[in-house]
Design an enzyme around this catalytic site. Structure first.
Site, PDB file in Angstrom:
ATOM      1  N   GLY A 239       4.565 -19.643 -13.269  1.00 22.91           N
ATOM      2  CA  GLY A 239       4.558 -20.543 -14.512  1.00 22.91           C
ATOM      3  C   GLY A 239       5.775 -20.977 -15.186  1.00 22.91           C
ATOM      4  O   GLY A 239       5.875 -21.721 -16.026  1.00 22.91           O
ATOM      5  N   GLU A 275       4.643 -15.415  -8.557  1.00 17.85           N
ATOM      6  CA  GLU A 275       3.860 -16.559  -8.034  1.00 17.85           C
ATOM      7  C   GLU A 275       4.439 -17.828  -8.462  1.00 17.85           C
ATOM      8  O   GLU A 275       3.556 -18.625  -9.038  1.00 17.85           O
ATOM      9  CB  GLU A 275       2.517 -16.450  -8.467  1.00 17.85           C
ATOM     10  CG  GLU A 275       1.724 -15.196  -7.908  1.00 17.85           C
ATOM     11  CD  GLU A 275       0.284 -15.048  -8.482  1.00 17.85           C
ATOM     12  OE1 GLU A 275      -0.108 -15.846  -9.250  1.00 17.85           O
ATOM     13  OE2 GLU A 275      -0.672 -14.324  -7.723  1.00 17.85           O
ATOM     14  N   PRO A 276       5.604 -18.208  -8.213  1.00 25.37           N
ATOM     15  CA  PRO A 276       6.285 -19.298  -8.862  1.00 25.37           C
ATOM     16  C   PRO A 276       5.833 -20.581  -7.897  1.00 25.37           C
ATOM     17  O   PRO A 276       5.698 -20.598  -6.507  1.00 25.37           O
ATOM     18  CB  PRO A 276       7.628 -19.398  -8.637  1.00 25.37           C
ATOM     19  CG  PRO A 276       7.793 -18.325  -7.724  1.00 25.37           C
ATOM     20  CD  PRO A 276       6.894 -17.229  -7.729  1.00 25.37           C
ATOM     21  N   GLY A 277       5.215 -21.786  -8.668  1.00 24.79           N
ATOM     22  CA  GLY A 277       4.959 -22.944  -7.660  1.00 24.79           C
ATOM     23  C   GLY A 277       5.906 -23.951  -8.067  1.00 24.79           C
ATOM     24  O   GLY A 277       6.566 -24.519  -7.259  1.00 24.79           O
ATOM     25  N   ARG A 278       5.577 -24.565  -9.320  1.00 21.59           N
ATOM     26  CA  ARG A 278       6.277 -25.481  -9.814  1.00 21.59           C
ATOM     27  C   ARG A 278       8.000 -25.370  -9.739  1.00 21.59           C
ATOM     28  O   ARG A 278       8.664 -26.256  -9.280  1.00 21.59           O
ATOM     29  CB  ARG A 278       5.798 -25.664 -11.281  1.00 21.59           C
ATOM     30  CG  ARG A 278       6.568 -27.103 -11.762  1.00 21.59           C
ATOM     31  CD  ARG A 278       6.176 -27.062 -13.348  1.00 21.59           C
ATOM     32  NE  ARG A 278       4.827 -26.938 -13.631  1.00 21.59           N
ATOM     33  CZ  ARG A 278       3.942 -27.712 -13.775  1.00 21.59           C
ATOM     34  NH1 ARG A 278       3.916 -28.951 -13.623  1.00 21.59           N
ATOM     35  NH2 ARG A 278       2.599 -27.517 -14.028  1.00 21.59           N
ATOM     36  N   TYR A 318      -1.781 -35.138 -17.650  1.00 24.05           N
ATOM     37  CA  TYR A 318      -1.345 -34.258 -18.706  1.00 24.05           C
ATOM     38  C   TYR A 318      -0.499 -35.194 -19.633  1.00 24.05           C
ATOM     39  O   TYR A 318       0.256 -34.417 -20.311  1.00 24.05           O
ATOM     40  CB  TYR A 318      -0.502 -33.102 -18.062  1.00 24.05           C
ATOM     41  CG  TYR A 318      -1.263 -32.503 -16.778  1.00 24.05           C
ATOM     42  CD1 TYR A 318      -2.139 -31.752 -17.007  1.00 24.05           C
ATOM     43  CD2 TYR A 318      -0.541 -32.477 -15.509  1.00 24.05           C
ATOM     44  CE1 TYR A 318      -2.907 -30.897 -15.940  1.00 24.05           C
ATOM     45  CE2 TYR A 318      -1.015 -31.918 -14.488  1.00 24.05           C
ATOM     46  CZ  TYR A 318      -2.353 -31.080 -14.725  1.00 24.05           C
ATOM     47  OH  TYR A 318      -2.716 -30.475 -13.693  1.00 24.05           O
ATOM     48  N   CYS A 346      -7.200 -49.881 -11.002  1.00 23.31           N
ATOM     49  CA  CYS A 346      -8.078 -50.796 -12.042  1.00 23.31           C
ATOM     50  C   CYS A 346      -8.446 -49.877 -13.301  1.00 23.31           C
ATOM     51  O   CYS A 346      -9.686 -49.691 -13.302  1.00 23.31           O
ATOM     52  CB  CYS A 346      -9.101 -51.297 -11.362  1.00 23.31           C
ATOM     53  SG  CYS A 346      -8.701 -52.413 -10.129  1.00 23.31           S
ATOM     54  N   TYR A 375       2.655 -30.455  -7.732  1.00 18.90           N
ATOM     55  CA  TYR A 375       1.231 -30.948  -8.192  1.00 18.90           C
ATOM     56  C   TYR A 375       1.352 -32.602  -8.185  1.00 18.90           C
ATOM     57  O   TYR A 375       1.087 -33.372  -9.211  1.00 18.90           O
ATOM     58  CB  TYR A 375       1.231 -30.597  -9.805  1.00 18.90           C
ATOM     59  CG  TYR A 375       1.078 -29.199  -9.790  1.00 18.90           C
ATOM     60  CD1 TYR A 375      -0.012 -28.408  -9.333  1.00 18.90           C
ATOM     61  CD2 TYR A 375       2.100 -28.188 -10.320  1.00 18.90           C
ATOM     62  CE1 TYR A 375       0.337 -27.002  -9.285  1.00 18.90           C
ATOM     63  CE2 TYR A 375       2.216 -27.242 -10.478  1.00 18.90           C
ATOM     64  CZ  TYR A 375       1.015 -26.217 -10.003  1.00 18.90           C
ATOM     65  OH  TYR A 375       1.177 -25.050  -9.801  1.00 18.90           O
TER      66      TYR A 375
HETATM   67  C1  PLP Z   1      -1.012 -22.328 -10.449  1.00 21.79           C
HETATM   68  C2  PLP Z   1      -0.785 -20.945 -10.508  1.00 21.79           C
HETATM   69  C3  PLP Z   1       0.534 -20.280 -10.208  1.00 21.79           C
HETATM   70  C4  PLP Z   1       1.702 -21.292 -10.121  1.00 21.79           C
HETATM   71  O1  PLP Z   1       2.007 -21.808 -11.498  1.00 21.79           O
HETATM   72  P1  PLP Z   1       3.448 -22.531 -11.638  1.00 21.79           P
HETATM   73  O2  PLP Z   1       3.318 -23.132 -13.139  1.00 21.79           O
HETATM   74  O3  PLP Z   1       3.333 -23.643 -10.647  1.00 21.79           O
HETATM   75  O4  PLP Z   1       4.595 -21.858 -11.232  1.00 21.79           O
HETATM   76  C5  PLP Z   1       0.638 -18.924 -10.213  1.00 21.79           C
HETATM   77  N1  PLP Z   1      -0.608 -18.050 -10.105  1.00 21.79           N
HETATM   78  C6  PLP Z   1      -1.617 -18.570 -10.509  1.00 21.79           C
HETATM   79  C7  PLP Z   1      -2.808 -17.759 -10.558  1.00 21.79           C
HETATM   80  C8  PLP Z   1      -1.737 -20.071 -10.504  1.00 21.79           C
HETATM   81  O5  PLP Z   1      -2.931 -20.339 -10.702  1.00 21.79           O
END
Ligand code: PLP
Length: 421
Positions: A239, A275-278, A318, A346, A375
């Site tokens: 997050g 759990e970093p993604g972004r 968003y 369109c 994303y």
């Molecule tokens: C989407 C998600 C993440 C990653 O969130 P980011 O904002 O991309 O870091 C981590 N854990 C869970 C359970 C998620 O659904």
């Protein structure tokens, strides 16, 4: 910091000019920087030094095999949210004991898939899921390691569509009911409680909601231990936000986030997962697109690109801001003009920006959407029968297509005609 910089008036990805990739691959395309992906992963890994930890990349942010392999080679675990993602992680060579399974709607089939392939833990999100997990594991004669995702009822102060930690969200069980639900879990066969999970939302630009949530998790850890449960692992979710508008945003650093984790839960002696993604993928990728037309509307000028909402849906979904920059560096002091930047789809929602101040551009010019690595490609579709946008990975002075643009024939041949036609 990323590795997309101007050199001698041209935008580069590491040591490769974007114009060279565009000439070879065509536009639009996504391009990722290996050095940036690696740097971001390491920032998290280093932020947790001194604690037993695993950084599980939330692969829903960008799940190309080449990206997963790049991160897995550094020791990353993966956070998956579907059977498809689980299969992708395994295909990229990630061992089961480095994969955590999140998500509110895991099916029996997905649970069985992960149990037979190997799994570090399931982050259980509800009592019905817990019951199904117990049944499937018992039938298979195995024990499923679990954490339970608690919803701490904390306002993440982010966009409503990506806030997950308030009581009105579908995620996790209310923290107030945690002790009762852990007691039920402990009584079920086929599952083993190993910890607690929390994830309060995405694109958080302030550490305070994390602090509130993690303090609640620390308190819960002590209560659950007093109740006789083994809590040896805390999954603290992802997050952490990134700066989308370079000019005026400064989200917290992974090092500050790491210090916050140590301060709030470090005394508990738990293994920590994040759990970093972004933050790993976001600024490691650009979407590069070409201007098709500059169209004079009434009182506004439209920059019509060959990239569209189907390639990058974040602005439409968003109201997200992406910095959009010309691939040829504008000379200093060049006059800026306002453009409505749109794609060819369109729908009026196919608008990336309104009144965006840009140097004057013309048909054929290339522009790059910054911070599009997370994303972006994963949310792309073939709406309007536009080919799924290709992906390119750069490493130093090399680049490789890591997902090719499909041909029209390939797209059409996925349809099948029933015998009566
Ligand atoms: C989407 C998600 C993440 C990653 O969130 P980011 O904002 O991309 O870091 C981590 N854990 C869970 C359970 C998620 O659904």
């Amino acid at each position: 910091m990323d590795h997309f910089l101007y050199r001698d008036g041209a935008l580069f990805a590491e040591d490769v000019p974007l114009s060279e990739i565009a000439a070879s691959v065509g536009t639009p395309f996504y391009v990722y920087s290996t050095a940036t992906l690696e740097r971001h992963y390491r920032l998290f890994d280093e932020a947790l030094v001194g604690m037993d930890h695993l950084v599980c990349y939330a692969m829903k942010a960008a799940s190309n095999q080449a990206i997963l392999k790049t991160l897995a080679a550094l020791g990353a675990g993966m956070d998956v949210v579907s059977g498809g993602e689980y299969a992708r992680a395994r295909a990229a060579g990630v061992p089961g004991d480095r994969i955590v399974f999140s998500g509110v709607g895991k099916t029996r089939e997905e649970i069985a898939q992960a149990l037979s392939g190997g799994i570090r833990q399931f982050n259980v999100e509800s009592e019905p899921e817990m019951a199904v997990l117990s049944q499937v594991a018992t039938q298979m004669g195995v024990t499923a390691p679990i954490t339970i995702r608690v919803n701490p009822d904390v306002d993440a102060r982010t966009h409503a569509k990506i806030a997950t930690g308030k009581s009105e969200n579908k995620f996790g069980i209310p923290i107030a009911r945690a002790r009762e639900v852990y007691a039920k879990a402990a009584a079920l066969p086929g599952i083993e409680i190993i910890g607690i999970d929390v994830h309060i939302g995405s694109q958080l630009t302030d550490l305070e909601p994390f602090e509130l949530a993690y303090k609640k998790v620390a308190e819960l850890t002590e209560q659950l231990r007093a109740d006789g449960h083994t809590i040896r692992r805390l999954d603290l979710g992802g997050g952490l936000g990134i700066p989308y508008a370079r000019s005026n945003e400064a989200p917290p650093l992974p090092s500050d986030y790491g210090a916050l984790i140590k301060r709030t839960v470090g005394h508990l002696g738990c293994e920590i997962e994040i759990e970093p993604g972004r933050l790993i993928a976001g600024n490691a990728g650009l979407l590069v697109s070409q201007v098709i037309y500059v169209k004079q509307g009434e009182g506004r000028q439209f920059l019509i690109l060959d990239g569209a909402m189907n390639d990058l849906i974040r602005p439409a979904m968003y109201d997200a801001w992406h910095d959009i920059v010309p691939v040829v560096e504008p000379e200093p002091g060049r006059e800026l003009v306002p453009y409505d930047i749109v794609g060819p789809v369109c729908e009026s929602g196919d608008t990336f920006a309104r009144g965006r101040m840009m140097p004057k551009l013309q048909a054929g010019d290339l522009v790059a959407f910054r911070s599009a690595g997370a994303y972006g490609a994963v949310m792309a579709s073939e709406y309007n029968t536009r080919p799924l946008v290709p992906e390119v990975l750069v490493k130093g002075d090399h680049f490789a297509v890591i997902r090719a643009r499909p041909t029209f024939d390939e797209m059409i041949s996925r349809d099948t005609i029933p015998e009566w036609l």
